[in-house]
Enzyme design. Sequence first.
Site: not given
Ligand code: AMP
Length: 214
Positions: A127, A88, A171, A16, A160
Amino acid sequence: MPDLRLVLVGPPGVGKGTQAALMVERYGLTHLATGDMFRDEAARGTDLGLTVKNYMDRGELVPDEVTIHMMRSRLAGKSSFLFDGFPRTVAQAEALDAMLADLGLSLEKAISLEVDDEVVVERLGGRLVCPIDGSTYHRKFGPPQAEGRCDRCGAELIVRKDDNPETIRERLRVFRESTRPVLDYYESQGKVARVPSAGSPDEVFAAIIEALGA
Ligand code: AMP
């Protein structure tokens, strides 16, 4: 360039962030990535950052009201967006529709990046990210020029905290359970463009452009 409102949906590790960067460059969209915003808040130690950190470290979703509240504050004054990692949950998708309607706007498309779980695990397992400018690399598929250093700013790359096997599995589970229904929600509005995403970043980007008919 005409205004465009797009949502990018896909499991963790599908690419993404990589595709978002290409789309922002091409279409001049404001990039709104909730994960990046939360990581930034956590790194700065703000109240919001302290609230969200534990959820993120465990691979769980941050509660809807916290996420929606933050997103609402970021929409003001703009009209072209790429939502990345948001919504999400169906509750977030409904809230987004309502927030956009308040601004007299609506979404054009939800782009669904699709790959098998094994690809995700392989990608996330290698990553590397730059803690300064957010660039991402991969030990095997896209290594930096100098080992362990960001090509753009020279900072030392990190893994990360949520990119470990156990949290990756969690996840993926959360994605299946909470985020798949978001696609059904957009499907019922006839807005989903499905893009197979196992290829190289350039191939996937070409498929996105085709799906957008642009
Ligand atoms: P990402 O970088 O998009 O993989 O997001 C990392 C983490 O941030 C996720 O595993 C969630 O803990 C939190 N997070 C990101 N976007 C959302 C969302 N729209 N709703 C809830 N938690 C989120």
